[in-house]
Design an enzyme around this catalytic site. Structure first.
Site, PDB file in Angstrom:
ATOM      1  N   TYR A  17       0.485  -1.207   0.100  1.00 47.62           N
ATOM      2  CA  TYR A  17      -0.173  -0.182  -0.170  1.00 47.62           C
ATOM      3  C   TYR A  17       0.760   1.233   0.052  1.00 47.62           C
ATOM      4  O   TYR A  17       0.773   2.574  -1.133  1.00 47.62           O
ATOM      5  CB  TYR A  17      -1.062   0.091   1.085  1.00 47.62           C
ATOM      6  CG  TYR A  17      -1.774   1.396   1.818  1.00 47.62           C
ATOM      7  CD1 TYR A  17      -2.438   2.008   0.299  1.00 47.62           C
ATOM      8  CD2 TYR A  17      -2.453   1.221   3.023  1.00 47.62           C
ATOM      9  CE1 TYR A  17      -3.163   2.985   0.758  1.00 47.62           C
ATOM     10  CE2 TYR A  17      -2.885   2.978   2.833  1.00 47.62           C
ATOM     11  CZ  TYR A  17      -3.359   3.243   2.053  1.00 47.62           C
ATOM     12  OH  TYR A  17      -3.769   4.857   2.615  1.00 47.62           O
ATOM     13  N   PHE A  42       9.558  -0.739   3.445  1.00 51.74           N
ATOM     14  CA  PHE A  42       8.461  -1.041   3.071  1.00 51.74           C
ATOM     15  C   PHE A  42       7.659  -2.102   3.399  1.00 51.74           C
ATOM     16  O   PHE A  42       6.797  -1.925   3.798  1.00 51.74           O
ATOM     17  CB  PHE A  42       7.352  -0.343   2.383  1.00 51.74           C
ATOM     18  CG  PHE A  42       7.408   1.170   2.033  1.00 51.74           C
ATOM     19  CD1 PHE A  42       7.069   1.883   2.433  1.00 51.74           C
ATOM     20  CD2 PHE A  42       8.518   1.632   0.862  1.00 51.74           C
ATOM     21  CE1 PHE A  42       7.152   3.642   2.385  1.00 51.74           C
ATOM     22  CE2 PHE A  42       8.959   2.803   0.619  1.00 51.74           C
ATOM     23  CZ  PHE A  42       8.118   3.693   1.262  1.00 51.74           C
ATOM     24  N   TYR A  61       4.107  -6.848  17.219  1.00 52.99           N
ATOM     25  CA  TYR A  61       4.650  -5.664  15.488  1.00 52.99           C
ATOM     26  C   TYR A  61       5.298  -4.273  15.920  1.00 52.99           C
ATOM     27  O   TYR A  61       6.259  -4.076  15.284  1.00 52.99           O
ATOM     28  CB  TYR A  61       3.049  -5.404  14.761  1.00 52.99           C
ATOM     29  CG  TYR A  61       3.483  -4.518  14.089  1.00 52.99           C
ATOM     30  CD1 TYR A  61       3.999  -4.466  13.134  1.00 52.99           C
ATOM     31  CD2 TYR A  61       2.699  -3.170  13.935  1.00 52.99           C
ATOM     32  CE1 TYR A  61       3.962  -3.728  11.873  1.00 52.99           C
ATOM     33  CE2 TYR A  61       2.822  -2.525  13.452  1.00 52.99           C
ATOM     34  CZ  TYR A  61       2.995  -2.218  12.400  1.00 52.99           C
ATOM     35  OH  TYR A  61       3.677  -1.094  11.303  1.00 52.99           O
ATOM     36  N   HIS A 119      -8.342  -2.341   8.698  1.00 53.79           N
ATOM     37  CA  HIS A 119      -9.075  -1.056   8.223  1.00 53.79           C
ATOM     38  C   HIS A 119      -9.593  -0.805   8.217  1.00 53.79           C
ATOM     39  O   HIS A 119     -10.954  -1.088   7.521  1.00 53.79           O
ATOM     40  CB  HIS A 119      -7.491  -0.553   7.362  1.00 53.79           C
ATOM     41  CG  HIS A 119      -6.044  -0.850   7.556  1.00 53.79           C
ATOM     42  ND1 HIS A 119      -6.323  -2.006   7.035  1.00 53.79           N
ATOM     43  CD2 HIS A 119      -4.748  -0.928   8.730  1.00 53.79           C
ATOM     44  CE1 HIS A 119      -4.371  -2.205   7.640  1.00 53.79           C
ATOM     45  NE2 HIS A 119      -3.790  -1.250   8.645  1.00 53.79           N
ATOM     46  N   GLY A 146      -6.010  -4.150  22.285  1.00 49.16           N
ATOM     47  CA  GLY A 146      -4.820  -3.363  22.029  1.00 49.16           C
ATOM     48  C   GLY A 146      -5.355  -2.172  21.322  1.00 49.16           C
ATOM     49  O   GLY A 146      -4.589  -1.985  20.725  1.00 49.16           O
TER      50      GLY A 146
HETATM   51  N1  UFG Z   1     -11.834   0.590  13.542  1.00 49.73           N
HETATM   52  C1  UFG Z   1     -13.449  -0.552  13.327  1.00 49.73           C
HETATM   53  N2  UFG Z   1     -13.445  -1.496  13.243  1.00 49.73           N
HETATM   54  C2  UFG Z   1     -13.146  -1.563  11.996  1.00 49.73           C
HETATM   55  C3  UFG Z   1     -11.582  -1.685  12.267  1.00 49.73           C
HETATM   56  C4  UFG Z   1     -11.122  -0.393  12.751  1.00 49.73           C
HETATM   57  O1  UFG Z   1     -14.387   0.340  14.378  1.00 49.73           O
HETATM   58  O2  UFG Z   1     -13.738  -2.658  11.264  1.00 49.73           O
HETATM   59  C5  UFG Z   1     -11.697   1.134  14.466  1.00 49.73           C
HETATM   60  C6  UFG Z   1     -10.190   0.568  15.529  1.00 49.73           C
HETATM   61  O3  UFG Z   1     -11.402   0.565  16.881  1.00 49.73           O
HETATM   62  C7  UFG Z   1      -9.801   1.772  15.498  1.00 49.73           C
HETATM   63  C8  UFG Z   1     -10.077   2.730  14.480  1.00 49.73           C
HETATM   64  O4  UFG Z   1     -11.164   2.205  13.730  1.00 49.73           O
HETATM   65  O5  UFG Z   1     -10.187   3.002  16.703  1.00 49.73           O
HETATM   66  C9  UFG Z   1      -8.902   3.165  12.923  1.00 49.73           C
HETATM   67  O6  UFG Z   1      -8.444   1.116  12.914  1.00 49.73           O
HETATM   68  P1  UFG Z   1      -7.612   0.492  11.883  1.00 49.73           P
HETATM   69  O7  UFG Z   1      -7.094  -0.752  11.915  1.00 49.73           O
HETATM   70  O8  UFG Z   1      -7.759   1.603  10.601  1.00 49.73           O
HETATM   71  O9  UFG Z   1      -5.848   1.074  12.090  1.00 49.73           O
HETATM   72  P2  UFG Z   1      -5.278   0.818  13.570  1.00 49.73           P
HETATM   73  O10 UFG Z   1      -5.431   2.404  14.335  1.00 49.73           O
HETATM   74  O11 UFG Z   1      -5.460  -0.171  14.703  1.00 49.73           O
HETATM   75  O12 UFG Z   1      -3.902   0.528  12.744  1.00 49.73           O
HETATM   76  C10 UFG Z   1      -2.848   1.435  12.487  1.00 49.73           C
HETATM   77  C11 UFG Z   1      -2.153   0.315  11.645  1.00 49.73           C
HETATM   78  C12 UFG Z   1      -0.772  -0.134  12.391  1.00 49.73           C
HETATM   79  C13 UFG Z   1      -0.419   0.657  13.342  1.00 49.73           C
HETATM   80  C14 UFG Z   1      -1.199   1.002  14.587  1.00 49.73           C
HETATM   81  C15 UFG Z   1      -0.888   1.603  14.908  1.00 49.73           C
HETATM   82  O13 UFG Z   1      -2.826  -0.320  10.695  1.00 49.73           O
HETATM   83  O14 UFG Z   1       0.199  -0.809  11.544  1.00 49.73           O
HETATM   84  O15 UFG Z   1      -2.076   1.927  13.194  1.00 49.73           O
HETATM   85  O16 UFG Z   1      -1.926   2.251  16.323  1.00 49.73           O
HETATM   86  F1  UFG Z   1       0.478  -0.709  13.857  1.00 49.73           F
END
Ligand code: UFG
Length: 330
Positions: A11, A73, A141, A189, A284
């Site tokens: 990506y 990356f 990670y 995501h 987490g």
């Molecule tokens: N979320 C939902 N529903 C979903 C997916 C996500 O409510 O189906 C929420 C999550 O709880 C979070 C927000 O949307 O609050 C963003 O979630 P993402 O999974 O899109 O992204 P993250 O913040 O979990 O993860 C990103 C990167 C990781 C990195 C992380 C660091 O994708 O690689 O930030 O916190 F490690």
């Protein structure tokens, strides 16, 4: 510059390849396509289907291509999976990175740009996050990324490596023309899942908790456009001319955006309704993560072009509207 882009079919890597070409550089992509998409790499770019743990193959590439700088990356980035399969992460994100560093240094390549993450900070005591805050990851990670950061410091000191580490916040959006974008398999995501639900291609979006201590009860994140991330990688080249440069930068807009605000933007931009279900918190997930990126702005002259969620989502929609099933649609 001739730039070896490890993970250039992924990506963020694939967007950076386009930015490199636009800036007059020559990317060479190394990617084993375990998660990347060959279709994300322009046909004109040299492509090596190689595993970063394969030192023989890497040595051959460094011998044959006159590489000036390496951008890395190519990592696994599923936080949850890293908890259940830590060795997969240690082998790919840490061990294979050391093989890559060993190979490049053996061939006299001493400039390195590394993709790190805000996950290296763990649970922070105050916000926004600045680079010199303590780093205490709460999952393998984040730990693998921190381990590499520490190794890089030793290599700068001991072997004259010049490196920049970028700690990304939430990469989002797509190329302005919608030609490439976010497509993970499995997809976890928020933004692609929200579009998929709105388009009727995925189940209703699960909102992981609305009882967080945030203004609307959903988590706050710092969504930063993938092209803005890419531009920082190019802006840092000049700094890497200094032997032993050891640089660390947060990359985010500094703008906290909630899950609900993301959904509102997706609905406004697409004109579609995002069906949602409320469910329990995802293990987490910190309540809020956003960056202070003053250091990148001051030292690199980096200025994100996309400062709020809606224009970021507009680019994402161009991609998801054109390719609802991602690269499969090609
Ligand atoms: N979320 C939902 N529903 C979903 C997916 C996500 O409510 O189906 C929420 C999550 O709880 C979070 C927000 O949307 O609050 C963003 O979630 P993402 O999974 O899109 O992204 P993250 O913040 O979990 O993860 C990103 C990167 C990781 C990195 C992380 C660091 O994708 O690689 O930030 O916190 F490690």
């Amino acid at each position: 510059m001739k730039v070896l882009v490890a993970g250039g079919a992924g990506y963020i890597g694939s967007h950076c390849v386009r930015q490199l070409i636009a800036a007059g550089h020559k990317p060479v992509v190394v990617d084993n396509l375990s998660y990347g998409h060959k279709a994300a790499v322009p046909d004109t770019v040299p492509f090596h289907d190689v595993n970063l743990g394969d030192s023989v193959a890497l040595d051959r590439i460094f011998k044959n291509e006159q590489i000036d700088v390496v951008m890395h990356f190519a990592a696994f980035a599923y936080v949850g999976e890293s908890v259940t399969k830590p060795l997969k992460y240690y082998i790919n994100n840490t061990s294979a990175t050391y093989t890559l560093l060993d190979s490049m240094l053996k061939h006299g390549v001493k400039k390195f740009v590394f993709s790190s993450t805000c996950a290296t900070y763990g649970i922070v005591k105050s916000l926004p996050i600045v680079e010199d805050m303590p780093q205490a990851p709460i999952n393998p990670y984040g730990q693998t990324k921190l381990d590499v950061e520490i190794a890089l410091k030793a290599l700068a000191y001991g072997q004259g490596l010049s490196f920049a580490t970028f700690r990304y916040f939430n990469a989002a959006g797509a190329a302005e023309d919608g030609s490439i974008g976010e497509d993970h398999n499995p997809e976890t995501h928020l933004i692609p899942l929200a579009f998929g639900a709105a388009q009727g291609l995925r189940p209703a979006l699960q909102i992981f908790g609305d009882d967080y201590p945030t203004p609307d009860g959903t988590c706050l994140r710092d969504y930063v456009h993938v092209d803005d991330l890419s531009r920082a990688h190019i802006a840092v080249f000049e700094k890497l001319e200094q032997p032993g440069a050891a640089l660390f930068y947060n990359l985010g807009t500094g703008q906290p955006t909630s899950v609900r605000e993301v959904i509102t933007a997706v609905e406004k931009v697409s004109g579609l309704k995002v069906p949602v279900n409320y469910t329990t918190r995802r293990e987490g997930d910190p309540p809020a993560l956003y960056a202070n990126s003053t250091k990148a702005q001051t030292e690199l002259g980096w200025k994100p072009k996309y400062l709020s969620i809606e224009p970021i989502i507009e680019t994402a929609w161009r991609w998801h509207e054109r390719k609802p099933k991602g690269y499969q649609d090609r």
